[in-house]
Design a protein around this motif. Structure first.
Motif, short mmCIF file in Angstrom:
data_model
loop_
_atom_site.label_atom_id
_atom_site.label_comp_id
_atom_site.label_asym_id
_atom_site.label_seq_id
_atom_site.Cartn_x
_atom_site.Cartn_y
_atom_site.Cartn_z
N PHE A 28 -9.11 12.30 7.08
CA PHE A 28 -8.86 11.60 8.34
C PHE A 28 -9.06 10.10 8.17
N GLU A 29 -10.12 9.73 7.45
CA GLU A 29 -10.35 8.31 7.21
C GLU A 29 -9.30 7.73 6.27
N ASN A 30 -8.76 8.52 5.35
CA ASN A 30 -7.65 8.04 4.53
C ASN A 30 -6.54 7.49 5.41
N LEU A 31 -6.22 8.24 6.45
CA LEU A 31 -5.13 7.83 7.34
C LEU A 31 -5.55 6.68 8.27
N LEU A 32 -6.64 6.87 8.99
CA LEU A 32 -7.06 5.86 9.97
C LEU A 32 -7.41 4.53 9.31
N PHE A 33 -8.18 4.57 8.23
CA PHE A 33 -8.58 3.34 7.56
C PHE A 33 -7.38 2.62 6.95
N SER A 34 -6.41 3.38 6.46
CA SER A 34 -5.22 2.75 5.87
C SER A 34 -4.38 2.05 6.94
N VAL A 35 -4.34 2.62 8.13
CA VAL A 35 -3.63 1.96 9.23
C VAL A 35 -4.31 0.63 9.57
N CYS A 36 -5.63 0.63 9.57
CA CYS A 36 -6.37 -0.60 9.85
C CYS A 36 -6.19 -1.62 8.72
N ARG A 37 -6.22 -1.13 7.49
CA ARG A 37 -6.02 -2.01 6.34
C ARG A 37 -4.62 -2.63 6.37
N PHE A 38 -3.65 -1.86 6.79
CA PHE A 38 -2.28 -2.37 6.94
C PHE A 38 -2.26 -3.53 7.94
N ARG A 39 -2.99 -3.36 9.03
CA ARG A 39 -3.08 -4.42 10.04
C ARG A 39 -3.73 -5.68 9.47
N GLU A 40 -4.76 -5.50 8.63
CA GLU A 40 -5.42 -6.65 8.01
C GLU A 40 -4.47 -7.44 7.12
N LEU A 41 -3.60 -6.74 6.44
CA LEU A 41 -2.73 -7.38 5.45
C LEU A 41 -1.43 -7.92 6.03
N ALA A 48 3.10 -10.17 5.71
CA ALA A 48 3.59 -10.09 7.09
C ALA A 48 4.99 -9.50 7.20
N LYS A 49 5.78 -9.57 6.13
CA LYS A 49 7.16 -9.08 6.20
C LYS A 49 7.26 -7.57 6.00
N LEU A 50 6.18 -6.94 5.58
CA LEU A 50 6.22 -5.49 5.33
C LEU A 50 5.97 -4.73 6.63
N LYS A 51 6.75 -3.68 6.86
CA LYS A 51 6.73 -2.99 8.15
C LYS A 51 6.28 -1.53 8.07
N ASN A 52 6.34 -0.91 6.90
CA ASN A 52 6.04 0.51 6.77
C ASN A 52 4.87 0.73 5.81
N LEU A 53 4.17 1.83 6.01
CA LEU A 53 3.00 2.16 5.19
C LEU A 53 3.27 3.41 4.36
N VAL A 54 3.00 3.30 3.06
CA VAL A 54 2.96 4.47 2.17
C VAL A 54 1.53 4.60 1.70
N MET A 55 0.88 5.70 2.06
CA MET A 55 -0.53 5.89 1.72
C MET A 55 -0.69 7.07 0.76
N VAL A 56 -1.36 6.82 -0.36
CA VAL A 56 -1.68 7.87 -1.33
C VAL A 56 -3.17 8.19 -1.18
N ALA A 57 -3.47 9.41 -0.81
CA ALA A 57 -4.86 9.83 -0.61
C ALA A 57 -5.51 10.13 -1.96
N GLY A 58 -6.66 9.49 -2.21
CA GLY A 58 -7.37 9.70 -3.46
C GLY A 58 -8.16 10.99 -3.46
N HIS A 59 -8.33 11.58 -4.66
CA HIS A 59 -9.07 12.83 -4.79
C HIS A 59 -10.12 12.81 -5.90
N SER A 60 -10.14 11.72 -6.67
CA SER A 60 -11.10 11.66 -7.76
C SER A 60 -11.25 10.23 -8.26
N VAL A 61 -12.28 10.02 -9.09
CA VAL A 61 -12.56 8.71 -9.67
C VAL A 61 -12.28 8.77 -11.17
N TYR A 62 -11.56 7.77 -11.65
CA TYR A 62 -11.26 7.69 -13.08
C TYR A 62 -12.46 7.09 -13.80
#
Length: 345
Positions: free
Chosen positions: A218-231, A106-120
């Motif tokens: 687009f989902e990288n950005l939108l879904f990460s914003v929603c995930r941020f809200r969840e956390l 709850a104390k975190l206010k900003n989002l840093v999102m790294v967009a994935g491009h492959s599977v290890y």
């Protein structure tokens, strides 16, 4: 001798002056005005208005009907919009109202999102910078490609280390059938762990998590914003996206505009493609960018088919359950910008 009272009914009583207030100086009489009964006057006005409407209805029944219908529909639309806005703002206002302890970040206010491009895909983490440790599409099979993934992970960690209020999210779903049910996001997190978080483990690891459902940028950005809200229980004040430098226009302009996020609070960290893939990458990016210009939300045509193809394990997407305030944005599909109310607008 009879004594007669001198009252109003007495035969000897008389009115020397008419009723009212007599002004001695002017010699005139000021009549006292009777006050109107306001409630009675209002009733008469309503009856008069009703009679006029009834008269108009007799003369032009269809016109009155359609005008009344249009007026009623307008009122319903206005009330519906205000009700939706009130409910959304009320819910949003309650995010931090006594529920802060239920959100682990709850104390975190900003989002840093790294967009994935492959599977290890390697069973060990000893060769994270080698191409054969990653599942690569044909257009990705270039020398130095794996190193670009590693660079993104490092940039995400370093960006987060510089901001104590940032939540780091690696974003990307289980997009490759032959790679198995492993997500891009989890791959990046695992590589960061194997690298000791590039010397920032104590500062960053506890606030580095994953978003494991995105199937395109687009989902990288939108879904990460929603995930941020969840956390965190709220939405990010600032967003930083980490990806290739040639994708900046797509993220910072097209995708940011599509979700209506303020430009002044959106930041981008871009790293170069490998020297052997740069020409092909630029050509491919121009094509994808043109598709998003025609279909900003990636919900029709080629972009939709691409997303379906990147969901080989038919995962159910949990959003927008964790971010009900922007449910309308998730449901929207159109070429014009979304016009609904947004928490960050």
């Amino acid at each position: 001798m009879n004594n007669y009272p001198f009252g109003s009914n007495s035969p000897k009583s008389f009115n020397a002056y008419p009723r009212g207030d007599f002004d001695i100086e002017s010699g005139t009489i000021r009549r006292t005005k009777k006050s109107r009964n306001s409630s009675f006057f209002l009733v008469r006005m309503i009856k008069s208005l009703a009679n006029r409407l009834h008269y108009c209805y007799k003369l032009h029944p269809f016109l009155v009907f359609f005008v009344s219908l249009a007026f009623g529909v307008t009122i319903l639309i206005v009330l519906s919009l205000y009700e939706h806005r009130y409910r959304m703002l009320r819910n949003y206002g309650k995010l931090d109202d006594g529920f802060g302890n239920y959100y682990p970040y709850a104390k975190l206010k900003n989002l840093v999102m790294v967009a994935g491009h492959s599977v290890y895909t390697s069973s060990t983490c000893g060769k994270v910078d080698k191409e054969d440790s990653w599942f690569l599409e044909s257009y990705q099979k270039n020398p130095g490609q794996a190193a670009t993934f590693l660079r993104h992970i490092k940039e995400g960690v370093e960006n987060s280390a510089r901001d104590d209020a940032a939540l780091l999210l690696f974003s990307g779903g289980e997009t490759r059938k032959d790679a198995g049910p492993r997500s891009e996001a989890q791959s990046y997190w695992t590589v960061a762990e194997s690298k000791g978080w590039f010397g920032k483990e104590e500062s960053v690891k506890w606030r580095a998590l994953t978003e494991e459902h995105a199937r395109d940028s687009f989902e990288n950005l939108l879904f990460s914003v929603c995930r941020f809200r969840e956390l965190t229980g709220t939405y990010p004040q600032n967003i930083t996206v980490v990806s290739y430098d040639f994708k900046e226009e797509r993220f910072a302009n097209l995708h940011r505009s599509a979700i209506g996020f303020p430009e002044s609070r959106f930041f981008y960290t871009g790293t170069p493609a490998s020297s052997t893939s740069k020409e092909g990458a630029l050509k491919g990016e121009a094509s994808v960018r043109a598709q998003f210009q025609q279909d900003p939300y990636g919900c029709i045509g080629t972009l939709k088919k691409k997303k379906v193809g990147r969901d080989p394990f038919h995962r159910s997407i949990p959003y927008p359950n964790g971010c009900p305030e922007i449910e309308g944005l998730f449901r929207y599909c159109g070429t014009a910008p979304y016009q609904g109310t947004l928490p960050w607008a």
